[in-house]
Design a protein around this motif. Structure first.
Motif, PDB file in Angstrom:
ATOM      1  N   ALA A  36       6.118  -6.548 -29.352  1.00  0.00           N
ATOM      2  CA  ALA A  36       4.692  -6.375 -29.600  1.00  0.00           C
ATOM      3  C   ALA A  36       4.465  -5.641 -30.915  1.00  0.00           C
ATOM      4  N   VAL A  37       3.324  -5.909 -31.540  1.00  0.00           N
ATOM      5  CA  VAL A  37       3.009  -5.300 -32.837  1.00  0.00           C
ATOM      6  C   VAL A  37       3.030  -3.782 -32.730  1.00  0.00           C
TER       7      VAL A  37
ATOM      8  N   ALA B 151      -1.026 -13.027 -23.606  1.00  0.00           N
ATOM      9  CA  ALA B 151      -1.004 -13.956 -24.738  1.00  0.00           C
ATOM     10  C   ALA B 151      -0.429 -15.297 -24.308  1.00  0.00           C
TER      11      ALA B 151
ATOM     12  N   ARG C 278      -1.599 -15.200 -36.229  1.00  0.00           N
ATOM     13  CA  ARG C 278      -2.261 -13.890 -36.141  1.00  0.00           C
ATOM     14  C   ARG C 278      -1.231 -12.781 -35.961  1.00  0.00           C
ATOM     15  N   GLU C 279      -0.236 -13.035 -35.116  1.00  0.00           N
ATOM     16  CA  GLU C 279       0.798 -12.024 -34.909  1.00  0.00           C
ATOM     17  C   GLU C 279       1.558 -11.772 -36.205  1.00  0.00           C
TER      18      GLU C 279
ATOM     19  N   VAL D 199       8.454 -13.120 -34.781  1.00  0.00           N
ATOM     20  CA  VAL D 199       7.203 -13.684 -34.277  1.00  0.00           C
ATOM     21  C   VAL D 199       7.563 -14.699 -33.195  1.00  0.00           C
TER      22      VAL D 199
ATOM     23  N   HIS E  38      11.900 -10.193 -31.331  1.00  0.00           N
ATOM     24  CA  HIS E  38      10.441 -10.165 -31.225  1.00  0.00           C
ATOM     25  C   HIS E  38       9.988  -9.098 -30.223  1.00  0.00           C
TER      26      HIS E  38
END
Length: 325
Positions: A212-213, A260, A280-281, A236, A210
């Motif tokens: 960050a986007v 977050a 959302r992620e 995620v 995992h």
């Protein structure tokens, strides 16, 4: 292929995903001996996955407990396409072949992790052939994190192979070889090329730690130019309380947004806030070109494994509904 001098994991195809932010080795703290990814010599044909799960979920339960396994697996199967069976240095469990068989009997589709830390090549070959007989969907081939000094110091670490060489062995045995990659670990700009080398070794699908986007987006932007064509599953982070957030923080290569975490923990209903934040992620990651699915990563909750499984199943349903809309 020869081991790289100075690597405590005896790796040939480094670097691993445990490189720290300062470029140091996670085991000894010295600079990683792989400043650039090692090159796989000749391509190994991979075995394409029969299907890539939109929703893969980390499986976590009491070790050596068939009743708990059955309950957790059945709960996860209701909301997720497959379960990822991890390997943890401090939580040994049934052998992978037995775990896979029990999970299949409980109605789950297991993706089974094999780590090189605690098994020599012969035992890895035995497990691969057993998993082939069970016709498992995929085997996640990892080098494995080094055993902490306070965890079973009486146990010898093996590292006969590393993850890419294990992937080649799995592909040669007729299995779909999945491999991890760590977009947030240094050297970040070379991580897409690292995945391309694993693909040359026989990997047919990747599961990202995992991150960050934005980090995943940058990684995927470099993946295609590096030659990556295999499907990629993004991680995620799933947390609904302080202990489950702590599990996902502080390890090399894992990226969790502190803001977050604070927002979820400060919410009137942290459970609902955590599920909503993860959904959302997931939606944002599934919108990144090249991302084929998501892995619901982490413990999820400290309120028990069965409760955590219900959270992931609910999250899986929400992700699927949002993706179909």
């Amino acid at each position: 292929m020869r081991r790289r001098e100075g690597c405590p994991k005896h790796m040939v195809m480094g670097p691993c995903g445990g490189v720290r932010e300062d470029g140091g080795c996670e085991v000894v703290g010295e600079p990683c001996v792989f400043p650039t990814p090692a090159t796989w010599p000749a391509p190994v044909p991979g075995v394409p996955p029969r299907r890539v799960p939109l929703i893969l979920a980390d499986y976590t339960a009491d070790p050596y407990s068939v009743p708990m396994l059955t309950t957790v697996a059945g709960t996860l199967a209701a909301g997720c396409d497959a379960v990822l069976v991890g390997e943890h240095q401090n939580r040994p469990d049934f052998p992978p072949v037995l775990l896979a068989s029990l999970l299949q009997a409980a109605g789950a589709r297991p993706w089974v992790t094999l780590a090189c830390r605690d098994r020599n090549r012969i035992v890895l070959e035995q497990e691969l052939n057993g998993l082939r007989q069970l016709d498992v969907d995929a085997v996640l081939c990892v080098t494995g994190d080094a055993r902490a000094r306070d965890v079973r110091p009486d146990v010898t670490q093996v590292f006969d192979l590393d993850g890419p060489r294990l992937a080649a062995l799995a592909a040669s045995a007729g299995l779909t070889a999945a491999v991890p990659e760590t977009p947030a670990a240094p050297p970040r700009d070379l991580r897409p090329g690292r995945l391309a080398q694993k693909q040359r070794a026989g990997a047919a699908v990747a599961v990202l730690n995992h991150a960050a986007v934005d980090t995943v987006t940058a990684f995927m932007a470099g993946a295609a130019p590096a030659g990556v064509t295999i499907p990629v599953i993004a991680g995620v982070a799933v947390f609904t309380d302080e202990p489950s957030a702590a599990v996902l923080s502080g390890l090399p290569g894992l990226e969790l947004d502190p803001a977050a975490v604070r927002a979820v923990l400060a919410a009137p209903d942290p459970v609902e806030a955590g599920i909503a934040a993860a959904a959302r992620e997931a939606a944002a990651l599934l919108a990144v070109p090249g991302i084929a699915g998501v892995n619901l990563s982490g413990l999820g909750s400290a309120r028990g494994y069965q409760y955590a499984a219900t959270l992931k199943a609910e999250l899986g349903r929400r992700i699927r509904e949002g993706h179909a809309a």
